[in-house]
Scaffold this motif. Structure first.
Motif, PDB file in Angstrom:
ATOM      1  N   ILE A 160      48.117  30.260  -3.718  1.00 49.48           N
ATOM      2  CA  ILE A 160      48.461  31.132  -4.836  1.00 49.48           C
ATOM      3  C   ILE A 160      47.248  31.902  -5.330  1.00 49.48           C
ATOM      4  N   LEU A 161      46.059  31.276  -5.254  1.00 41.47           N
ATOM      5  CA  LEU A 161      44.854  31.911  -5.783  1.00 41.47           C
ATOM      6  C   LEU A 161      44.181  32.871  -4.801  1.00 41.47           C
ATOM      7  N   VAL A 162      44.601  32.858  -3.533  1.00 41.29           N
ATOM      8  CA  VAL A 162      43.907  33.694  -2.531  1.00 41.29           C
ATOM      9  C   VAL A 162      44.016  35.172  -2.877  1.00 41.29           C
ATOM     10  N   ALA A 163      45.237  35.663  -3.114  1.00 37.62           N
ATOM     11  CA  ALA A 163      45.426  37.093  -3.397  1.00 37.62           C
ATOM     12  C   ALA A 163      44.697  37.515  -4.667  1.00 37.62           C
ATOM     13  N   PRO A 164      44.819  36.771  -5.797  1.00 40.33           N
ATOM     14  CA  PRO A 164      44.027  37.168  -6.978  1.00 40.33           C
ATOM     15  C   PRO A 164      42.531  37.099  -6.733  1.00 40.33           C
ATOM     16  N   ALA A 165      42.091  36.117  -5.930  1.00 36.19           N
ATOM     17  CA  ALA A 165      40.651  36.020  -5.638  1.00 36.19           C
ATOM     18  C   ALA A 165      40.164  37.238  -4.864  1.00 36.19           C
ATOM     19  N   VAL A 166      40.966  37.687  -3.891  1.00 34.10           N
ATOM     20  CA  VAL A 166      40.600  38.894  -3.141  1.00 34.10           C
ATOM     21  C   VAL A 166      40.559  40.104  -4.068  1.00 34.10           C
ATOM     22  N   ALA A 167      41.561  40.205  -4.955  1.00 33.56           N
ATOM     23  CA  ALA A 167      41.580  41.327  -5.898  1.00 33.56           C
ATOM     24  C   ALA A 167      40.366  41.289  -6.823  1.00 33.56           C
ATOM     25  N   VAL A 168      40.008  40.085  -7.297  1.00 34.52           N
ATOM     26  CA  VAL A 168      38.831  39.954  -8.165  1.00 34.52           C
ATOM     27  C   VAL A 168      37.566  40.319  -7.402  1.00 34.52           C
ATOM     28  N   PHE A 169      37.479  39.898  -6.143  1.00 34.39           N
ATOM     29  CA  PHE A 169      36.304  40.238  -5.332  1.00 34.39           C
ATOM     30  C   PHE A 169      36.130  41.743  -5.208  1.00 34.39           C
ATOM     31  N   PHE A 170      37.216  42.432  -4.870  1.00 31.75           N
ATOM     32  CA  PHE A 170      37.119  43.883  -4.738  1.00 31.75           C
ATOM     33  C   PHE A 170      36.908  44.543  -6.097  1.00 31.75           C
ATOM     34  N   LEU A 171      37.411  43.913  -7.156  1.00 35.10           N
ATOM     35  CA  LEU A 171      37.151  44.444  -8.493  1.00 35.10           C
ATOM     36  C   LEU A 171      35.660  44.377  -8.810  1.00 35.10           C
ATOM     37  N   VAL A 172      35.033  43.272  -8.412  1.00 35.50           N
ATOM     38  CA  VAL A 172      33.583  43.150  -8.600  1.00 35.50           C
ATOM     39  C   VAL A 172      32.845  44.191  -7.769  1.00 35.50           C
ATOM     40  N   VAL A 173      33.309  44.386  -6.522  1.00 33.35           N
ATOM     41  CA  VAL A 173      32.689  45.399  -5.653  1.00 33.35           C
ATOM     42  C   VAL A 173      32.817  46.784  -6.289  1.00 33.35           C
ATOM     43  N   LEU A 174      34.003  47.085  -6.804  1.00 29.19           N
ATOM     44  CA  LEU A 174      34.200  48.372  -7.468  1.00 29.19           C
ATOM     45  C   LEU A 174      33.292  48.508  -8.685  1.00 29.19           C
ATOM     46  N   GLY A 175      33.145  47.411  -9.440  1.00 28.93           N
ATOM     47  CA  GLY A 175      32.265  47.459 -10.602  1.00 28.93           C
ATOM     48  C   GLY A 175      30.824  47.717 -10.217  1.00 28.93           C
ATOM     49  N   ILE A 222      41.637  49.785   0.330  1.00 26.52           N
ATOM     50  CA  ILE A 222      41.491  48.569   1.134  1.00 26.52           C
ATOM     51  C   ILE A 222      41.848  47.342   0.307  1.00 26.52           C
ATOM     52  N   ALA A 223      41.360  47.316  -0.946  1.00 27.17           N
ATOM     53  CA  ALA A 223      41.662  46.180  -1.824  1.00 27.17           C
ATOM     54  C   ALA A 223      43.158  46.058  -2.059  1.00 27.17           C
ATOM     55  N   LEU A 224      43.813  47.197  -2.293  1.00 25.84           N
ATOM     56  CA  LEU A 224      45.254  47.191  -2.537  1.00 25.84           C
ATOM     57  C   LEU A 224      46.008  46.689  -1.306  1.00 25.84           C
ATOM     58  N   ALA A 225      45.635  47.213  -0.117  1.00 20.62           N
ATOM     59  CA  ALA A 225      46.319  46.811   1.111  1.00 20.62           C
ATOM     60  C   ALA A 225      46.105  45.328   1.406  1.00 20.62           C
ATOM     61  N   LEU A 226      44.845  44.870   1.286  1.00 15.85           N
ATOM     62  CA  LEU A 226      44.562  43.464   1.564  1.00 15.85           C
ATOM     63  C   LEU A 226      45.243  42.547   0.560  1.00 15.85           C
ATOM     64  N   SER A 227      45.193  42.920  -0.720  1.00 18.15           N
ATOM     65  CA  SER A 227      45.811  42.071  -1.745  1.00 18.15           C
ATOM     66  C   SER A 227      47.314  41.952  -1.518  1.00 18.15           C
ATOM     67  N   VAL A 228      47.985  43.081  -1.246  1.00 12.98           N
ATOM     68  CA  VAL A 228      49.433  43.050  -1.001  1.00 12.98           C
ATOM     69  C   VAL A 228      49.745  42.272   0.268  1.00 12.98           C
ATOM     70  N   GLY A 229      48.958  42.526   1.337  1.00 12.84           N
ATOM     71  CA  GLY A 229      49.188  41.823   2.599  1.00 12.84           C
ATOM     72  C   GLY A 229      48.993  40.316   2.464  1.00 12.84           C
ATOM     73  N   ILE A 230      47.892  39.924   1.804  1.00 10.73           N
ATOM     74  CA  ILE A 230      47.629  38.492   1.630  1.00 10.73           C
ATOM     75  C   ILE A 230      48.682  37.862   0.728  1.00 10.73           C
ATOM     76  N   ALA A 231      49.094  38.588  -0.324  1.00 10.21           N
ATOM     77  CA  ALA A 231      50.122  38.053  -1.222  1.00 10.21           C
ATOM     78  C   ALA A 231      51.426  37.804  -0.462  1.00 10.21           C
ATOM     79  N   LEU A 232      51.832  38.773   0.379  1.00 11.20           N
ATOM     80  CA  LEU A 232      53.058  38.595   1.162  1.00 11.20           C
ATOM     81  C   LEU A 232      52.924  37.457   2.158  1.00 11.20           C
ATOM     82  N   PHE A 233      51.776  37.382   2.839  1.00  9.77           N
ATOM     83  CA  PHE A 233      51.547  36.333   3.834  1.00  9.77           C
ATOM     84  C   PHE A 233      51.574  34.951   3.189  1.00  9.77           C
ATOM     85  N   MET A 234      50.864  34.813   2.060  1.00 11.81           N
ATOM     86  CA  MET A 234      50.830  33.531   1.367  1.00 11.81           C
ATOM     87  C   MET A 234      52.203  33.176   0.801  1.00 11.81           C
TER      88      MET A 234
END
Length: 301
Positions: A13-28, A201-213
């Protein structure tokens, strides 16, 4: 034997939010870097380019005022005392020295290009010569105004050359400021493009990981629900396949164990029932035999 990574449901459950947070940090970080670059460029434009432009323009204006003051002095020579003439002369020479020091300090900077340094060195030399020519022209004018005016022509020629170089320096500073602005704009465009790319990339990965998980969590749960439904309907013959070692895997294993236990209990009950049925048949046969013998004895008696 390699150990497989075991992911619990809360990990998934935490994988997709963690990826989104990671890319959010990268964007910041990228946004902060872009803003820092823009700040640096603005500081360069204001403190360096605009400062150099202002220095060149002010110096040119000040020398023009000195030149006008010297010519004005020539018109007043007949009405001024010698001390006053010396005072005015020293004031104008001081202004020339101040401009020369300012230009010399500018030329000593480490962030100048070749043209800026060349013009600064040339202007300093011309200022010193102009100062000398003005001093000579004023001294000669005290003796003879016509001789002084003739000598002033030499200073005037030097002044015109200086003004041209000042204008050239101002133009160079304008061009350098424009180049800095263009460079900053190009950098900003690149950073914006990079931010958009990272965002996509963050959007695609987050959606893909969320669906996969989600599939990894929901699919075993559906299998568990189907197995529980078969058990509820009395089907204890199905084979429950245990996949994974997370909570859903543990649930499937528990259902499998329950299914096997129920099948064992039903088998034992069936076996006991068969034994009871056999004993009942034997008792019934014995009773029938006893009844027959009783009837025969009764007939004999």
């Amino acid at each position: 034997m390699q150990r497989r990574l075991v992911m619990k449901i809360w990990h998934k459950i935490l994988v997709a939010p963690a990826v989104a947070v990671f890319f959010l940090v990268v964007l910041g970080v990228m946004s902060y870097s872009a803003l820092a670059q823009q700040k640096s460029t603005l500081e360069e434009l204001f403190s360096l380019r605009f400062g150099n432009y202002q220095m060149a323009a002010n110096s040119s204006q000040e020398i023009s005022e000195v030149h006008s003051s010297v010519y004005r002095l020539f018109t007043w020579l007949g009405n001024l005392q010698e001390d006053k003439i010396k005072q005015i002369t020293q004031e104008q020479k001081g202004r020339i020295d101040a401009v020369a020091q300012r230009i010399a300090a500018f030329g000593a900077g480490s962030d100048l290009d070749a043209d800026e340094r060349r013009i600064a060195e040339s202007v300093v030399k011309k200022l010193l010569k102009y100062k000398k020519d003005v001093d000579t022209a004023i001294d000669l004018s005290v003796i003879d105004i016509n001789t002084g005016m003739a000598a002033m022509q030499t200073a005037d020629s030097g002044f015109q050359e200086m003004i041209k170089e000042f204008k050239e320096l101002v133009q160079i500073e304008k061009q350098l400021a424009q180049h800095s602005h263009q460079r900053a704009a190009a950098t900003f465009d690149k950073v914006v493009s990079a931010l958009i790319a990272v965002l996509l990339i963050a959007l695609a990965l987050s959606v893909g990981i969320a669906l996969f998980m989600s599939r990894m969590i929901v699919r075993p749960l559906k299998n568990a629900i189907a197995a529980a439904g078969r058990i509820a309907n009395g089907d204890l013959t199905s084979d429950i396949e245990v996949v994974g070692r997370d909570e859903t895997g543990e649930l499937l294993q528990a259902l499998k164990d329950m299914n096997d236990s129920l099948a064992k209990v039903v088998g034992e009950v069936r076996s006991g029932t068969d034994t009871i049925a056999t004993a009942s048949s034997q008792i019934a046969a014995g009773n029938h035999d006893l009844s027959s013998r009783t009837e025969e004895q009764a007939s004999s008696l």
